[in-house]
Design a protein around this motif. Structure first.
Motif, short mmCIF file in Angstrom:
data_model
loop_
_atom_site.label_atom_id
_atom_site.label_comp_id
_atom_site.label_asym_id
_atom_site.label_seq_id
_atom_site.Cartn_x
_atom_site.Cartn_y
_atom_site.Cartn_z
N VAL A 110 0.85 -1.19 0.00
CA VAL A 110 0.00 0.00 0.00
C VAL A 110 0.88 1.24 0.00
N MET A 111 0.44 2.29 -0.72
CA MET A 111 1.22 3.54 -0.78
C MET A 111 0.27 4.73 -0.70
N TRP A 112 0.73 5.78 -0.01
CA TRP A 112 0.00 7.05 0.01
C TRP A 112 0.95 8.19 0.31
N TYR A 113 0.48 9.40 0.10
CA TYR A 113 1.27 10.61 0.35
C TYR A 113 0.52 11.49 1.35
N ASN A 114 1.30 12.13 2.21
CA ASN A 114 0.69 13.05 3.17
C ASN A 114 1.76 14.02 3.68
N ALA A 115 1.44 15.30 3.67
CA ALA A 115 2.34 16.34 4.19
C ALA A 115 3.74 16.24 3.57
N ASP A 116 3.80 16.14 2.24
CA ASP A 116 5.07 16.03 1.51
C ASP A 116 5.92 14.84 1.95
N GLN A 117 5.24 13.76 2.31
CA GLN A 117 5.93 12.54 2.69
C GLN A 117 5.26 11.35 2.01
N LYS A 118 6.09 10.39 1.65
CA LYS A 118 5.60 9.18 0.98
C LYS A 118 5.63 8.01 1.96
N PHE A 119 4.52 7.29 2.04
CA PHE A 119 4.39 6.16 2.95
C PHE A 119 4.18 4.87 2.16
N ILE A 120 4.93 3.85 2.50
CA ILE A 120 4.76 2.53 1.87
C ILE A 120 4.64 1.49 2.98
N LYS A 121 3.66 0.61 2.82
CA LYS A 121 3.43 -0.46 3.78
C LYS A 121 3.34 -1.77 3.01
N ARG A 122 4.21 -2.73 3.34
CA ARG A 122 4.25 -3.99 2.59
C ARG A 122 4.16 -5.19 3.55
N ILE A 123 3.23 -6.09 3.25
CA ILE A 123 3.09 -7.32 4.02
C ILE A 123 3.32 -8.50 3.10
N LYS A 124 4.24 -9.39 3.49
CA LYS A 124 4.50 -10.61 2.72
C LYS A 124 4.33 -11.82 3.63
N PHE A 130 13.57 -22.16 7.20
CA PHE A 130 14.25 -23.19 7.99
C PHE A 130 13.30 -24.09 8.79
N ASN A 131 12.02 -23.75 8.78
CA ASN A 131 11.04 -24.59 9.47
C ASN A 131 9.76 -24.59 8.65
N LYS A 132 9.59 -25.63 7.84
CA LYS A 132 8.48 -25.70 6.89
C LYS A 132 7.11 -25.76 7.57
N LYS A 133 7.10 -26.04 8.87
CA LYS A 133 5.82 -26.11 9.59
C LYS A 133 5.33 -24.72 10.02
N LYS A 134 6.21 -23.71 9.86
CA LYS A 134 5.85 -22.36 10.28
C LYS A 134 5.63 -21.43 9.09
N THR A 135 4.79 -20.44 9.29
CA THR A 135 4.51 -19.42 8.28
C THR A 135 5.13 -18.11 8.73
N LYS A 136 5.86 -17.47 7.84
CA LYS A 136 6.55 -16.22 8.16
C LYS A 136 5.75 -15.02 7.63
N ILE A 137 5.49 -14.06 8.50
CA ILE A 137 4.81 -12.82 8.12
C ILE A 137 5.82 -11.68 8.25
N SER A 138 6.05 -10.99 7.15
CA SER A 138 7.04 -9.91 7.13
C SER A 138 6.37 -8.58 6.85
N TYR A 139 6.68 -7.60 7.68
CA TYR A 139 6.18 -6.24 7.47
C TYR A 139 7.37 -5.34 7.15
N THR A 140 7.23 -4.54 6.09
CA THR A 140 8.23 -3.54 5.75
C THR A 140 7.53 -2.19 5.60
N GLY A 141 8.03 -1.19 6.30
CA GLY A 141 7.46 0.15 6.22
C GLY A 141 8.52 1.16 5.84
N PHE A 142 8.17 2.08 4.93
CA PHE A 142 9.07 3.15 4.52
C PHE A 142 8.35 4.49 4.61
N VAL A 143 9.07 5.49 5.09
CA VAL A 143 8.57 6.86 5.05
C VAL A 143 9.68 7.73 4.48
N THR A 144 9.38 8.40 3.37
CA THR A 144 10.37 9.27 2.71
C THR A 144 9.88 10.70 2.72
#
Length: 203
Positions: A110-124, A130-144
């Motif tokens: 997801v991406m949006w702009y606010n107050a001359d800043q860029k926001f990105i939110k990514r969920i994978k 290393f453990n096939k029985k587990k599910t990995k949830i990764s969050y990455t956030g950027f503010v420029t």
């Protein structure tokens, strides 16, 4: 009874206006400002969080993506999610429009702009390496932003946003575990309420 307005924007003129607005903002923010690479990099702050759940991958994806969608807007439905679609923002992001820039079975960005800043939110969501029985949830956030040396207000916007995003991620992990029956409901709700109270106090 008041009709609930669709969160997904379908009006062609409104979409064209948003596309132009996003393009203008991107040109403005992506333009190089500093000669120094370190100062250019300092314009962006990042947040990386991971969680691992011992549960079926497909069920985790379905449940967690639904939680993320509701986090973006309470009235947003999973069936409305489409790549490159524009959406009406909720109060959580100051009611500014946002765009789903990527959506597939593994990722939502997801991406949006606010107050001359860029926001990105990514969920994978993927199977843990290393453990096939587990599910990995990764969050990455950027503010420029536009500056590496920022005003107090600009710094606060970034800092508070990322702190709240970290809390929101932890809350959604608890809600995920709750819905999957991995944690007692009362215990989860108690922890969630404590984190929500802390988030309200931030600024």
């Amino acid at each position: 009874m008041k009709e609930i307005k669709s969160v997904l924007i379908t009006n062609k003129q409104e979409i064209q206006e948003l596309e132009q607005e996003f393009l203008n903002q991107e040109e403005k923010i992506s333009k190089k400002i500093y000669v120094s690479m370190s100062e250019e990099r300092a314009r962006t702050i990042k947040l990386f969080i991971n969680a691992k759940i011992k549960f079926d991958l497909e069920k985790v994806r379905e449940t967690f993506f639904n939680l993320i969608v509701k986090d973006l807007h309470p009235n947003l439905q999973m069936t409305e999610i489409q790549e490159n679609g524009f959406y009406r923002g909720s109060g959580r992001i100051n009611k500014v429009a946002f765009k789903i820039t990527k959506f597939n079975e593994e990722e939502i960005t997801v991406m949006w702009y606010n107050a001359d800043q860029k926001f990105i939110k990514r969920i994978k969501i993927n199977q843990a390496i290393f453990n096939k029985k587990k599910t990995k949830i990764s969050y990455t956030g950027f503010v420029t932003g536009m500056n590496s040396i920022e005003t107090y207000f600009e710094k606060r916007i970034k800092t508070v946003y990322l702190k709240r995003e970290k809390i929101a991620f932890k809350i959604n992990i608890l809600r995920l575990k709750q819905q999957l029956g991995l944690i007692e409901s009362k215990k989860a709700e108690k922890k969630i309420q404590l984190m929500l109270n802390f988030a309200k106090e931030l600024f």
